[in-house]
Design a protein around this motif. Structure first.
Motif, PDB file in Angstrom:
ATOM      1  N   ARG A 208     -23.391  43.134 -31.133  1.00  0.00           N
ATOM      2  CA  ARG A 208     -22.626  43.045 -32.459  1.00  0.00           C
ATOM      3  C   ARG A 208     -22.819  44.540 -33.161  1.00  0.00           C
ATOM      4  NH1 ARG A 208     -24.067  37.584 -32.566  1.00  0.00           N
ATOM      5  NH2 ARG A 208     -25.723  37.916 -34.035  1.00  0.00           N
ATOM      6  N   ALA A 212     -19.857  47.291 -34.387  1.00  0.00           N
ATOM      7  CA  ALA A 212     -19.429  47.752 -35.566  1.00  0.00           C
ATOM      8  C   ALA A 212     -19.756  49.133 -35.704  1.00  0.00           C
ATOM      9  CB  ALA A 212     -20.837  47.209 -36.369  1.00  0.00           C
ATOM     10  N   ARG A 225     -16.837  47.252 -44.705  1.00  0.00           N
ATOM     11  CA  ARG A 225     -16.667  46.196 -43.677  1.00  0.00           C
ATOM     12  C   ARG A 225     -18.011  45.418 -43.498  1.00  0.00           C
ATOM     13  NH1 ARG A 225     -20.795  46.752 -40.034  1.00  0.00           N
ATOM     14  NH2 ARG A 225     -21.588  48.604 -39.446  1.00  0.00           N
ATOM     15  N   THR A 226     -17.780  44.166 -42.921  1.00  0.00           N
ATOM     16  CA  THR A 226     -18.911  43.228 -42.896  1.00  0.00           C
ATOM     17  C   THR A 226     -19.438  43.539 -41.355  1.00  0.00           C
ATOM     18  OG1 THR A 226     -17.115  41.650 -41.487  1.00  0.00           O
ATOM     19  CG2 THR A 226     -17.440  41.520 -43.966  1.00  0.00           C
ATOM     20  N   VAL A 228     -19.993  42.052 -37.374  1.00  0.00           N
ATOM     21  CA  VAL A 228     -19.496  40.902 -36.510  1.00  0.00           C
ATOM     22  C   VAL A 228     -20.211  39.771 -36.676  1.00  0.00           C
ATOM     23  CG1 VAL A 228     -18.589  40.643 -34.302  1.00  0.00           C
ATOM     24  CG2 VAL A 228     -18.844  42.858 -35.077  1.00  0.00           C
ATOM     25  N   ASN A 229     -19.330  38.545 -37.018  1.00  0.00           N
ATOM     26  CA  ASN A 229     -20.017  37.338 -37.309  1.00  0.00           C
ATOM     27  C   ASN A 229     -20.034  36.578 -35.716  1.00  0.00           C
ATOM     28  OD1 ASN A 229     -17.614  35.940 -36.615  1.00  0.00           O
ATOM     29  ND2 ASN A 229     -17.229  35.532 -38.767  1.00  0.00           N
ATOM     30  N   LEU A 234     -14.654  40.507 -37.546  1.00  0.00           N
ATOM     31  CA  LEU A 234     -15.217  41.510 -38.494  1.00  0.00           C
ATOM     32  C   LEU A 234     -13.984  41.677 -39.507  1.00  0.00           C
ATOM     33  CD1 LEU A 234     -17.156  44.833 -37.655  1.00  0.00           C
ATOM     34  CD2 LEU A 234     -14.709  45.043 -38.695  1.00  0.00           C
TER      35      LEU A 234
END
Length: 308
Positions: A208, A212, A225-226, A228-229, A234
């Motif tokens: 992940r 990103a 950005r967040t 990646v869950n 994302l």
């Protein structure tokens, strides 16, 4: 070295930042755009709405202190109108003490980037098309963006712009390639606001993080950005001063097709017949816009004839 290619087209201005013979960023501006940076006189017609002297309405970022309904004020546009299905988001503005003046147009904005600007002429070789202009417009209008090993499907929505990833590669490899492709597409199409990317399931923290990192490497700041869950999603947030290219083209597809047709008509050699066959809706839009016909006649010295 990267350079901007600029065309003052009929019905629209066009620009593309080209590096290594490919388009890095593509922009279209319509002549009636209420541009960011415009300072204009207005009246407060609702608590958070001002009406400019030309009749256009803008949303205010906050209620101006001490200004009563109906009172005059000066506003500065900080975000252009954003087209959406149903009703467009009105331009956003704030109260200002500056003198009224138009905001910088597309040519001024690209010149301010520091990259050289090359003005294209209709009688010259088509440098925009050689760099992939039609392909970029097709991406924006159709939403399919191919990359090595997979495909992105781009969908602008009122809430956010979504990218869905599809492909036959293994999950992590596909996700990393898709991350780079999505970041490049975001820049190419001028996409701002909230952006979501739905990757294939990526397991493990390192994988992940690699996805990103690919976003960070390919997308110029500013953005947030967040991570990646666990579901492979994302989210990115970027400034959104104006509509993206997909939003612009999808808001009025007939108008976009008509302006693209006018570009080809203007580039048709004088030695070639001035007869053109276009879809009925596109032909009707052109014939219903005398300013476009007049501009074509001035630029080419002849009036186009549309076969029915």
């Amino acid at each position: 070295m990267a350079e901007w290619l600029y065309e003052d087209g009929v019905g629209e201005a066009r620009a593309a930042l080209v590096a290594d013979d490919r388009i890095v960023a593509a922009r279209i501006e319509l002549p009636d755009t209420l541009r960011v940076g415009t300072v204009a006189r207005a009246r407060l017609t609702e608590r958070m709405v001002a009406t400019l002297d030309d009749g256009r309405e803008v949303m205010l970022d906050r209620a101006p202190p001490g200004v009563t309904l109906g009172a005059a004020l000066t506003v500065e546009v900080v975000r252009e109108a954003i087209p959406e299905p149903g009703r467009a988001k009105r331009a956003r503005a704030r109260a200002s003490d500056a003198a009224p003046a138009p905001g910088p147009d597309l040519l001024a904005r690209i010149a301010a980037t520091g990259h050289p600007v090359r003005h294209l002429r209709a009688h010259e070789a088509d440098a925009l098309e050689a760099a992939g202009w039609s392909e970029v417009l097709e991406e924006a209008s159709g939403g399919e963006i191919a990359f090595a090993g997979g495909m992105l499907r781009l969908s602008p929505t009122p809430a956010m712009t979504l990218f869905d990833v599809d492909g036959d590669m293994a999950g992590e490899a596909l996700a990393v390639r898709a991350a780079t492709a999505a970041a490049l597409a975001i820049r190419r199409h001028g996409i701002g606001g909230s952006i979501g990317i739905d990757f294939p399931t990526v397991t493990g923290k390192a994988a992940r993080q690699a996805v990103a990192a690919a976003i960070d490497a390919a997308l110029p700041p500013p953005f947030e950005r967040t991570a990646v869950n666990g579901f492979g999603f994302l989210q990115i947030v970027r400034p959104r001063p104006r509509a993206s290219l997909p939003e612009r083209l999808r808001d009025d597809p007939v108008g976009a097709a008509a302006r693209a047709a006018l570009r080809l008509i203007e580039r048709t050699p004088v030695s070639a017949p001035a007869r053109f066959r276009l879809p009925d809706a596109v032909r009707a839009r052109i014939e219903a816009t005398p300013a476009w016909i007049g501009a074509i006649v001035r630029r080419t010295g002849r009036a186009p004839i549309f076969d029915r």
